[in-house]
Design a protein around this motif. Structure first.
Motif, PDB file in Angstrom:
ATOM      1  N   TYR A  72       0.901  -1.300  -0.030  1.00  0.00           N
ATOM      2  CA  TYR A  72      -0.106   0.081   0.073  1.00  0.00           C
ATOM      3  C   TYR A  72       0.756   1.371  -0.166  1.00  0.00           C
ATOM      4  CZ  TYR A  72      -3.688   3.213   1.134  1.00  0.00           C
ATOM      5  OH  TYR A  72      -4.601   4.233   1.236  1.00  0.00           O
ATOM      6  N   ALA A 112     -11.362  -7.883   0.322  1.00  0.00           N
ATOM      7  CA  ALA A 112     -10.438  -7.134  -0.975  1.00  0.00           C
ATOM      8  C   ALA A 112     -11.367  -6.415  -1.755  1.00  0.00           C
ATOM      9  CB  ALA A 112     -10.093  -8.683  -1.656  1.00  0.00           C
ATOM     10  N   LEU A 137     -10.488  -2.516  -2.487  1.00  0.00           N
ATOM     11  CA  LEU A 137     -10.018  -2.378  -3.884  1.00  0.00           C
ATOM     12  C   LEU A 137     -10.881  -1.339  -4.775  1.00  0.00           C
ATOM     13  CD1 LEU A 137      -8.738  -5.744  -5.427  1.00  0.00           C
ATOM     14  CD2 LEU A 137      -7.407  -3.964  -4.777  1.00  0.00           C
ATOM     15  N   PHE A 138     -12.138  -1.191  -4.318  1.00  0.00           N
ATOM     16  CA  PHE A 138     -13.143  -0.498  -5.010  1.00  0.00           C
ATOM     17  C   PHE A 138     -13.699   0.548  -4.229  1.00  0.00           C
ATOM     18  CE2 PHE A 138     -13.158  -4.910  -7.006  1.00  0.00           C
ATOM     19  CZ  PHE A 138     -12.724  -4.418  -8.498  1.00  0.00           C
ATOM     20  N   MET A 153     -10.331   0.876   2.722  1.00  0.00           N
ATOM     21  CA  MET A 153      -9.613  -0.130   2.975  1.00  0.00           C
ATOM     22  C   MET A 153      -9.172  -0.591   4.308  1.00  0.00           C
ATOM     23  SD  MET A 153      -5.826  -0.576   1.198  1.00  0.00           S
ATOM     24  CE  MET A 153      -4.637  -2.165   1.809  1.00  0.00           C
TER      25      MET A 153
END
Length: 330
Positions: free
Chosen positions: A69, A254, A258-259, A263
């Motif tokens: 990250y 996940a 990711l979207f 996070m």
């Protein structure tokens, strides 16, 4: 009010008749949900103890995610600088190339560290497998003493199993990277790549049967692996489905990471899930299904092995009749 609610949860509603053999679950599905309801709080206590063994794995994976990250953030900042005219496109391309090389090194390093981290969990998984196996078939087990008894009795096979399991992600990564690169020049390299991927998938799925067998039967290790692989292949759709189900929380995390911009919250939620109940719940689901497969494929061939533990059978009625007092004059 709260006290009455807890009494009702643990002991049932008042005014009900005595418990009879007919009240026993008659299907595996009924047995699973009944045992999950009864043992859920104990499953949390077991999971909290078991999660300690997974702390090295959590650390290694968390470290890899944070480093990845950090690299992504640096690359995004460089992209913003190029758009603002503070960095040339060539410099950004060089930075992206360096990031990709660093990412490969990070992946390899993380997978290497996972080998000993996962190996440590094996003996403790054997202890959890024994407890959840008993609970899944409505048998008693002491969380602390029975756990350590199973660890001491099965640590050699369990340690070998977890060591091989730790190697599997590394084998998958190396085989896909090597054979995938070679396949770009020669399509025949797809064959060994597919073989390696298949071996890893079958091994990971067979773990559902391996640990419960380990704590249930006295088997040589090659027989333990052979039986597990045969049951995995023979019941592949259901076995793979349950394995994918156990990965569903990680997949949701996940997707959120990711979207969405949340996070950190997704990772915290995933960590809490596994620390509180995730590991134990996955083992309990696997043990419930493994017990059914043992009754179908193994126990009929083992002299004296009891089939259908925890389920209602006609012999339960016969045993109840024998316990009834004789009628006067009989």
């Amino acid at each position: 009010m709260f006290g009455k609610m807890m009494n009702r949860y643990y002991y049932g509603k008042s005014g009900k008749g005595d418990y009879t053999p007919e009240d026993l679950p008659q299907t595996r599905w009924q047995l699973f949900w009944e045992m999950l309801r009864v043992r859920f709080s104990a499953l949390i206590r077991l999971n909290l103890m078991y999660a300690v063994a997974w702390l090295p794995v959590i650390y290694v994976i968390g470290r890899g995610i944070l480093l990845w990250y950090s690299g992504v953030v640096n690359l995004a900042d460089a992209q913003a600088q190029m758009e603002a005219g503070e960095m040339t496109a060539e410099a950004l391309a060089q930075l992206s190339l360096s990031f990709n090389e660093a990412l490969k090194g990070l992946a390899l390093q993380t997978l290497l560290l996972l080998v000993p981290a996962l190996a440590v969990t094996g003996p403790f998984t054997a202890g959890v497998a024994y407890i959840t196996r008993n609970w899944a078939r409505d048998e008693h087990a002491f969380i602390w003493s029975d756990f350590w008894e199973a660890v001491k009795g099965n640590w050699k096979q369990a340690l070998l199993t977890s060591f091989i399991t730790g190697l599997m992600p590394l084998v998958l990564y190396v085989s896909v990277a090597f054979y995938g690169g070679q396949a770009a020049q020669n399509m025949l390299f797809i064959v060994p790549e597919v073989i390696c991927i298949t071996v890893v998938i079958v091994w990971m799925c067979s773990l559902m049967y391996m640990y419960p067998q380990m704590v249930t039967y006295r088997l040589r290790y090659r027989d333990l692996v052979r039986n597990s692989v045969i049951m995995t292949i023979g019941r592949l759709p259901m076995t793979a489905g349950l394995k994918l189900l156990s990965l569903l929380p990680a997949a949701i995390c996940a997707a959120v990471a990711l979207f969405t911009p949340y996070m950190q919250y997704a990772l915290i939620a995933l960590l809490l899930y596994y620390v509180v109940v995730g590991f134990g719940l996955s083992r309990f689901v696997g043990a419930s299904y493994a017990n059914a497969m043992f009754d179908r494929y193994i126990n009929p061939n083992v002299e004296g092995a009891q089939i259908g533990r925890g389920l209602y059978t006609e012999t339960d009625d016969e045993d109840e009749d024998e316990d009834q007092p004789a009628e006067p004059g009989a």
